[in-house]
Design an enzyme around this catalytic site. Structure first.
Site, PDB file in Angstrom:
ATOM      1  N   GLU A 362       0.837  -1.206   0.000  1.00 43.75           N
ATOM      2  CA  GLU A 362       0.000   0.000   0.000  1.00 43.75           C
ATOM      3  C   GLU A 362       0.866   1.248   0.000  1.00 43.75           C
ATOM      4  OE1 GLU A 362      -2.024   3.474   1.730  1.00 43.75           O
ATOM      5  OE2 GLU A 362      -0.303   2.379   2.547  1.00 43.75           O
ATOM      6  N   GLU A 363       2.000   1.187   0.696  1.00 47.33           N
ATOM      7  CA  GLU A 363       2.765   2.383   0.982  1.00 47.33           C
ATOM      8  C   GLU A 363       3.364   3.065  -0.243  1.00 47.33           C
ATOM      9  OE1 GLU A 363       2.624   4.054   3.470  1.00 47.33           O
ATOM     10  OE2 GLU A 363       2.142   2.798   5.182  1.00 47.33           O
TER      11      GLU A 363
END
Length: 498
Positions: A362-363
């Site tokens: 996600e990051e």
């Protein structure tokens, strides 16, 4: 939170970060002007949609059906807060983060953590436990340091930004120029060539101020800067730098970029204001690699009547390479696991499937979510709602929701089931980086509204540890999360779409 590397692959021009940074996915229920700001991210007042009337018409049968879940909602609450589930998600997460620490995308440590979770979910007697492959970013920080060498000697705390290139082997030694905005940078463009640009921007809100982290290097490079040091995107600091992803624009020289503390950015501003020369030496050993393979971690409670229809609860398992990734986003991932644990423990079997997804990468911009979307997009009609918790698991006060008016009215009725938890309000702006890919398909999205006013104190820093979280607050979040997930999975009809 969210970032990325080759952002040229955005489908339909969508920025993968947009949902996390602004939390304002288009909502068909027009929000009123907010008088409340959480994390610097605007939450409008609760959606006011009547269950009956000319605008929205929910049948009495549907309203009564939802009311009929009140006893189940109490069972879930009691199990989570004072029963066998009390403190369970917190303890599970503590064991996990203490065992694996940070879990950067593309690293073996993240893959080891995923293997561990697959084993835990299997031991929890959940259905269809498996990993689904996803192509993810791989960037490594390696050794880095920064030092003020003139007008005095001072070691500066710093964290390189994701996707940044490294410096030459001897680092970069150059004069520094401090600016407080992009407008000021434009005004002093003739003084930029050959210098390190230091941004000392004012923190307005995360959604606004993060543009300096994202695009500060590109804007400075256009004027000939050799590097950038950016004031960390946070409203509060105890000399703590905060990392995150950044983006290089097209046709611009890629220059090294890092975040420094509020304290050092303000100090450098003062020194420049006194007319003194500022000279900085910094080194970054950062490396970018080709995309690599990771996995989204998936488990289910299979529905008995409409198993092909799905309610998703989710959070992301990856984190930045500082702290423990407990708040961002171990908490969201683990209350989502807890929802399935509670439903199974109470002997509840919903009509449709409740699916847990612990996202990978996600990051850097939601690549795990993108991979899942590309694989399952043809099934969009079978997704009732996608929940993502990625903005804290502090004391809850409602749900954020993105969807049509009729669906918002249903959510409002479900919210009444958790009025005893002071969490009945439904706000606009639900979703997250990983589930945001489904917005063009009209799939409803939700997230948990919680008292996360201090979220960005710890976000993407070494302070993101279990100490930030509270077991009782996680119990309450898990209860709210589970009630919504179970009721929406067990109602006879899918959430309506407008």
């Amino acid at each position: 939170m969210s970032k990325e590397r080759h952002r040229t692959s955005r489908p339909n021009g969508r920025d993968p970060l947009s949902t996390k940074r602004t939390l304002r996915v288009s909502l068909e229920v027009a929000p009123t002007q907010s008088d409340r700001s959480v994390l610097g991210i605007v939450l409008s007042k609760p959606i006011k949609v009547k269950s009956t009337g000319s605008d929205v018409e929910l049948s009495e049968r549907l309203i009564e059906e939802i009311k009929g879940y009140q006893d189940v909602a109490y069972q879930i609450t009691n199990y989570s807060i004072s029963g066998p589930g009390a403190d369970q998600s917190y303890k599970r997460l503590a064991t996990f983060t203490d065992s694996f620490g940070s879990r950067l995308s593309g690293t073996q440590n993240l893959e080891n953590a995923i293997d561990y979770m697959l084993g835990q979910l299997t031991s929890d007697n959940l259905d269809n436990v498996h990993g689904e492959s996803a192509q993810v970013t791989r960037w490594l920080r390696n050794t880095e340091w920064a030092r003020l060498v003139e007008p005095r000697d001072h070691v500066m705390a710093m964290l390189g930004l994701g996707s940044s290139v490294g410096t030459p082997p001897d680092g970069i030694l150059a004069d520094a120029l401090v600016v407080q905005s992009f407008d000021e940078l434009d005004q002093v463009a003739d003084r930029v060539p050959g210098k390190i640009v230091v941004y000392n921007e004012e923190y307005v809100s995360y959604g606004v101020t993060v543009s300096y982290r994202d695009y500060g290097a590109t804007r400075a490079a256009q004027y000939g800067a050799v590097g950038t040091l950016i004031r960390s995107i946070t409203p509060f600091s105890l000399y703590s730098p905060h990392t995150g992803w950044q983006d290089y624009g097209d046709n611009v020289t890629k220059i090294p970029t890092a975040c420094i503390t509020i304290e050092d950015a303000e100090m450098l501003q003062r020194i420049q204001g006194e007319g003194k020369r500022i000279r900085i030496h910094f080194y970054m050993g950062a490396e970018n690699f080709n995309m690599t393979t990771s996995r989204n971690t998936i488990a289910e409670i299979r529905g008995y009547k409409y198993p092909e229809q799905v309610v998703v609860v989710s959070g992301h398992l990856d984190s930045w390479d500082v702290g423990q990734g407990a708040m961002d986003d171990g908490g969201g991932a683990f209350i989502s696991w807890q929802a399935l644990t509670i439903v199974r423990a109470l002997g509840l079997t919903p009509k449709r499937t409740i699916r847990l997804i612990m996202w990978t990468d996600e990051e850097s911009g939601g690549y795990g979510g993108l991979s899942y979307y590309n694989t399952h997009r043809a099934e969009a009609a079978n997704f009732s709602i996608l929940f993502e918790s990625d903005l804290g698991v502090f004391t809850p006060y409602g749900i954020q929701f993105t969807g049509g008016k009729n669906a918002a009215a249903v959510m409002g009725e479900v919210g009444k089931l958790v009025a005893h938890l002071n969490s009945s309000a439904v706000y606009p702006g639900g979703g997250g980086t990983d589930v945001g890919w489904w917005a063009p398909d009209g799939v409803p999205q939700g997230s948990i509204a919680n008292h996360n006013e201090k979220y960005f104190w710890y976000h993407h820093s070494n302070a993101d540890t279990m100490t930030v979280l509270n077991a009782t607050e996680m119990n309450y979040c898990a209860a709210v999360w589970t009630v919504y997930a179970y009721v929406l999975a067990d109602m006879e009809e899918l959430l309506p779409r407008n």
